[in-house]
Design a protein around this motif. Structure first.
Motif, PDB file in Angstrom:
ATOM      1  N   ARG A  54       0.842  -1.199   0.000  1.00 62.12           N
ATOM      2  CA  ARG A  54       0.000   0.000   0.000  1.00 62.12           C
ATOM      3  C   ARG A  54       0.883   1.258   0.000  1.00 62.12           C
ATOM      4  O   ARG A  54       0.623   2.210  -0.740  1.00 62.12           O
ATOM      5  N   VAL A  55       1.948   1.253   0.792  1.00 63.49           N
ATOM      6  CA  VAL A  55       2.871   2.390   0.838  1.00 63.49           C
ATOM      7  C   VAL A  55       3.544   2.574  -0.522  1.00 63.49           C
ATOM      8  O   VAL A  55       3.651   3.696  -1.027  1.00 63.49           O
ATOM      9  N   ILE A  56       3.978   1.480  -1.129  1.00 60.15           N
ATOM     10  CA  ILE A  56       4.601   1.553  -2.456  1.00 60.15           C
ATOM     11  C   ILE A  56       3.627   2.178  -3.455  1.00 60.15           C
ATOM     12  O   ILE A  56       3.994   3.063  -4.226  1.00 60.15           O
ATOM     13  N   SER A  57       2.391   1.749  -3.417  1.00 58.31           N
ATOM     14  CA  SER A  57       1.370   2.305  -4.309  1.00 58.31           C
ATOM     15  C   SER A  57       1.170   3.795  -4.048  1.00 58.31           C
ATOM     16  O   SER A  57       1.084   4.596  -4.985  1.00 58.31           O
ATOM     17  N   ASP A  58       1.118   4.177  -2.778  1.00 60.80           N
ATOM     18  CA  ASP A  58       0.944   5.592  -2.422  1.00 60.80           C
ATOM     19  C   ASP A  58       2.107   6.437  -2.928  1.00 60.80           C
ATOM     20  O   ASP A  58       1.909   7.525  -3.477  1.00 60.80           O
ATOM     21  N   LEU A  59       3.330   5.947  -2.750  1.00 60.40           N
ATOM     22  CA  LEU A  59       4.513   6.705  -3.156  1.00 60.40           C
ATOM     23  C   LEU A  59       4.639   6.774  -4.676  1.00 60.40           C
ATOM     24  O   LEU A  59       5.098   7.774  -5.212  1.00 60.40           O
ATOM     25  N   LYS A  60       4.192   5.724  -5.356  1.00 59.62           N
ATOM     26  CA  LYS A  60       4.163   5.763  -6.825  1.00 59.62           C
ATOM     27  C   LYS A  60       3.159   6.793  -7.314  1.00 59.62           C
ATOM     28  O   LYS A  60       3.410   7.506  -8.290  1.00 59.62           O
ATOM     29  N   ASN A  63       4.548  10.125  -7.517  1.00 59.93           N
ATOM     30  CA  ASN A  63       5.754  10.165  -8.362  1.00 59.93           C
ATOM     31  C   ASN A  63       7.064  10.354  -7.606  1.00 59.93           C
ATOM     32  O   ASN A  63       7.967  11.026  -8.088  1.00 59.93           O
ATOM     33  N   ILE A  64       7.177   9.746  -6.436  1.00 59.93           N
ATOM     34  CA  ILE A  64       8.468   9.786  -5.751  1.00 59.93           C
ATOM     35  C   ILE A  64       9.080   8.392  -5.639  1.00 59.93           C
ATOM     36  O   ILE A  64      10.137   8.225  -5.038  1.00 59.93           O
ATOM     37  N   LEU A  65       8.429   7.422  -6.222  1.00 56.05           N
ATOM     38  CA  LEU A  65       8.947   6.062  -6.222  1.00 56.05           C
ATOM     39  C   LEU A  65       8.723   5.463  -7.602  1.00 56.05           C
ATOM     40  O   LEU A  65       7.669   5.654  -8.200  1.00 56.05           O
ATOM     41  N   GLU A  66       9.735   4.783  -8.090  1.00 58.43           N
ATOM     42  CA  GLU A  66       9.630   4.105  -9.386  1.00 58.43           C
ATOM     43  C   GLU A  66       9.770   2.614  -9.199  1.00 58.43           C
ATOM     44  O   GLU A  66      10.539   2.157  -8.356  1.00 58.43           O
TER      45      GLU A  66
END
Length: 143
Positions: A54-60, A63-66
């Motif tokens: 969920r955190v990965i999805s939020d950060l994507k 646009n701060i995570l690829e």
């Protein structure tokens, strides 16, 4: 200046939660792509698997995570903050290490021109590009 997880979240207008802080802190310390499974191992008792995704999805979404996919079809993540330069990756076929690489401005410009030509030829819109190189890292070459 060293980036702080709390500042990264507040600068991107996303609520500050402990799992988000922990994930960003870990990614900042790693400073290169990491497999999601390996990230989960590093965060094992701190962030549940479902929360990590969920955190990965939020950060994507901000646009701060690829996410990148390794040649072995392993999903990897890395922070992509505003001051991070556009880069590509070299994957070590022996140990699995991932190395960030920057290409010359001249090469990137030629690649951008080729992409524009492809867009015109195929009548499509290309939003981003990546280049992956496969080989052996410095450590594996010593063996």
């Amino acid at each position: 200046m060293e980036k702080k997880p709390r500042d990264i979240l507040s600068n991107n207008n996303i609520s500050i939660t402990n799992p988000r802080l922990l994930v960003i802190e870990e990614l900042l310390s790693i400073k290169k792509p990491i497999a999601i499974e390996d990230l989960q191992i590093k965060l094992k008792d701190k962030v549940a698997v479902s929360t990590l995704y969920r955190v990965i999805s939020d950060l994507k979404s901000i646009n701060i995570l690829e996410e990148i996919t390794s040649p072995d079809n392993i999903t990897m993540v890395e922070l992509s903050l505003v001051d991070t330069t556009h880069h590509h990756h070299m994957f070590c076929e022996n140990c699995g290490d991932v190395i960030d690489i920057e290409l010359s401005e001249e090469f990137e410009n030629k690649l951008d021109n080729e992409i524009k030509a492809l867009e015109n030829k195929l009548k499509v819109k290309i939003n981003d590009h990546g280049l992956e190189l496969l080989g052996s890292c410095k450590a594996c070459l010593k063996d």
